[in-house]
Design an enzyme around this catalytic site. Structure first.
Site, PDB file in Angstrom:
ATOM      1  N   LYS A 112       0.819  -1.212   0.000  1.00 53.90           N
ATOM      2  CA  LYS A 112       0.000   0.000   0.000  1.00 53.90           C
ATOM      3  C   LYS A 112       0.855   1.265   0.000  1.00 53.90           C
ATOM      4  O   LYS A 112       0.398   2.334  -0.395  1.00 53.90           O
ATOM      5  CB  LYS A 112      -0.961  -0.025   1.173  1.00 53.90           C
ATOM      6  CG  LYS A 112      -2.017  -1.125   0.975  1.00 53.90           C
ATOM      7  CD  LYS A 112      -3.073  -1.143   2.052  1.00 53.90           C
ATOM      8  CE  LYS A 112      -4.187  -2.119   1.717  1.00 53.90           C
ATOM      9  NZ  LYS A 112      -3.752  -3.533   1.828  1.00 53.90           N
TER      10      LYS A 112
HETATM   11  C1  LIG Z   1      -4.419  -4.628   1.212  1.00 54.55           C
HETATM   12  C2  LIG Z   1      -3.665  -5.907   1.104  1.00 54.55           C
HETATM   13  C3  LIG Z   1      -4.035  -6.925   0.183  1.00 54.55           C
HETATM   14  C4  LIG Z   1      -5.270  -6.821  -0.688  1.00 54.55           C
HETATM   15  O1  LIG Z   1      -5.124  -5.890  -1.721  1.00 54.55           O
HETATM   16  P1  LIG Z   1      -6.396  -5.380  -2.560  1.00 54.55           P
HETATM   17  O2  LIG Z   1      -5.901  -4.271  -3.402  1.00 54.55           O
HETATM   18  O3  LIG Z   1      -7.389  -4.917  -1.515  1.00 54.55           O
HETATM   19  O4  LIG Z   1      -6.916  -6.532  -3.344  1.00 54.55           O
HETATM   20  C5  LIG Z   1      -3.230  -8.043   0.093  1.00 54.55           C
HETATM   21  N1  LIG Z   1      -2.136  -8.197   0.870  1.00 54.55           N
HETATM   22  C6  LIG Z   1      -1.764  -7.265   1.770  1.00 54.55           C
HETATM   23  C7  LIG Z   1      -0.567  -7.507   2.615  1.00 54.55           C
HETATM   24  C8  LIG Z   1      -2.504  -6.074   1.924  1.00 54.55           C
HETATM   25  O5  LIG Z   1      -2.125  -5.145   2.820  1.00 54.55           O
END
Ligand SMILES: *Cc1c(COP(=O)(O)O)cnc(C)c1O
Length: 468
Positions: A112
């Site tokens: 993120k």
């Molecule tokens: C947010 C997250 C996901 C999921 O990603 P999306 O974009 O919501 O599909 C997967 N793995 C981790 C470690 C995350 O923080």
């Protein structure tokens, strides 16, 4: 570049307004009116560029008219300068045809950071140009809160309040939020569950006078700018492995469908992506959809991959828009059915269209741990539970392809040390810059699950600093 809503009943906006708005007024999500396309020659020129340069080339055509456009190269260079690895998103070979793209070298150790480090800076530029200040409020069950706080700390025009359920996030995750001492960062531990936190935030957005008073805004994963910035690493990986002259597949551990949808965007722009493989945990609404064409709500179960514990994948609406021939009214009707009946089904031709690109696989906790163990034995790598689900899904769903498969590693193994230890008997150390995380002082306010108390706290806290 103009943006339209997936529900077809909101005004068209340009990039800067889409950035600040997040959700469209009709409840839909914003998308570019049409996708810019790169020729094979244009894709080939990316092979020699740095990560930040590739990201700049990818986002520029979507930002026409933005006040941030002239400085976007500098902005993205700064966004990724603080990452722990000089390649920013390094690729590691796992076996003959499977590669791991490590997206966890940013400040909060999850993918993120790629989007939020850029989006925090974009907010700054646009707010400065408009002479505006905003209050960002968000609820988190883990990774989003810390990534948003890191992205917004010390920004003059932003106050950020993150609500987490008291005692219900992991210690690493909590400390990554509560040890940030910047004056514009405010953590609130709510005496309740994650759903309570989310309901409080939703109520604030529905409270027009509060919304106006504090200039409420959000940085959740439906924000178009977050998706856009993520498209870059698909180009980065594919060109490193020989695109446009070689096709590539990707496997993505998926929750809200934001990350894998960015892969879809890369393909719309001309990147030769042969397949996008969705990995789910026990909360497998997406895997059931790609298997059957029916999307059916089910209760959420807690798992070892908590960032994928979701009931509805909000960004799926963007794919649905294309499956419905970009007909906003059809999207609105389909989603109303999901709300009313808890389920909808697409026509066989629509399912076929989706399955021409997407495949999906599901792993329960036991299978996830087994995959973490297997990877440690066969490659020596310690892999977090989310990333392990992507790698296992790649093995299950890419056997017939003659393209390399890139599995996205979405979190650092030190972020989920207990699961990794359970599977391998080993614990991963935090990177040096976080080594003293457990000794740092924490700062947060504990509040009851009460709308009046929480909004009063936000007004007061914000007022103190705002007046200074
Ligand atoms: C947010 C997250 C996901 C999921 O990603 P999306 O974009 O919501 O599909 C997967 N793995 C981790 C470690 C995350 O923080």
């Amino acid at each position: 570049m103009r943006y339209i809503s997936t529900r077809g009943a909101a005004p068209e906006l340009d990039f800067d307004d889409v950035l600040l708005a997040g959700l469209a007024q009709d409840g839909g999500l914003y998308l570019p009116e049409s996708w810019p396309r790169f020729s094979a020659e244009e894709i080939r020129t990316l092979q020699d560029l740095s990560y930040a340069e590739i990201a700049t080339r990818v986002v520029e055509p979507f930002m026409a008219g933005s006040v941030a456009l002239p400085e976007i190269g500098t902005l993205l260079r700064e966004a990724y300068a603080g990452f722990d690895h000089s390649a920013v998103a390094p690729l590691k070979q796992l076996d003959k045809r499977t590669w791991l793209m490590e997206l966890f070298h940013g400040p909060t150790l999850a993918f993120k950071d790629f989007a939020l480090q850029a989006v925090g800076r974009l907010f700054d530029k646009v707010l400065t140009a408009r002479g505006r200040c905003i209050t960002i409020v968000g609820a988190t069950s883990g990774d989003t809160g810390s990534a948003a706080i890191e992205a917004c700390r010390d920004r003059d025009r932003i106050e950020i309040f993150i609500l987490h359920p008291k005692g219900r996030v992991s210690e690493v995750q909590r400390r990554q939020m509560t040890t940030v001492t910047s004056g514009n960062v405010h953590n609130i531990a709510i005496e309740g569950t994650f759903d309570d936190c989310q309901d409080l935030v939703k109520a604030m957005f529905n409270d027009m006078s509060f919304r106006e008073e504090v200039q409420l805004s959000a940085v959740n994963s439906i924000n178009w700018a977050r998706i856009l910035v993520q498209i870059a690493y698909y180009f980065h990986a594919a060109t490193a492995l020989g695109a446009p002259d070689r096709k590539v597949a990707f496997a993505v551990p998926t929750g809200n469908f934001g990350n894998v949808y960015a892969g879809y965007g890369a393909r719309q722009m001309g990147l030769p992506i042969e397949r996008l493989i969705v990995g789910s945990n026990r909360n497998d609404i997406l895997t059931r959809f790609f298997d059957s064409g029916a999307m059916t709500l089910a209760p959420v179960h807690p798992t070892l991959s908590p960032s994928m514990d979701i009931q509805v994948s909000s960004n799926f609406e963007r794919l649905l828009f294309d499956l419905c021939g970009r007909d906003g009214e059809a999207v609105t009707k389909t989603l109303a059915r999901l709300r009313q009946d808890g389920s909808f089904e697409v026509a066989p031709a629509q399912l076929e269209q989706a399955r021409a690109l997407f495949a999906a696989a599901r792993l329960d906790d036991e299978e996830t741990l087994a995959e973490v163990t297997r990877l440690q034995h066969e490659t020596g790598e310690l892999i977090d539970p989310h990333s392990a689900i992507g790698i296992a899904a790649a093995r299950a769903k890419a056997g017939d392809l003659d393209a390399p498969v890139v599995a996205l590693a979405t979190a650092h193994p030190a972020k989920f040390p207990d699961a990794v230890e359970q599977a391998t008997g080993r614990r991963t150390a935090l990177p040096a810059r976080l080594a003293d995380l457990y000794e740092r002082e924490e700062r947060m306010s504990v509040l009851p699950n009460d709308y009046t108390a929480v909004t009063a706290h936000i007004r007061e806290t914000k007022g103190v600093r705002g007046a200074a």
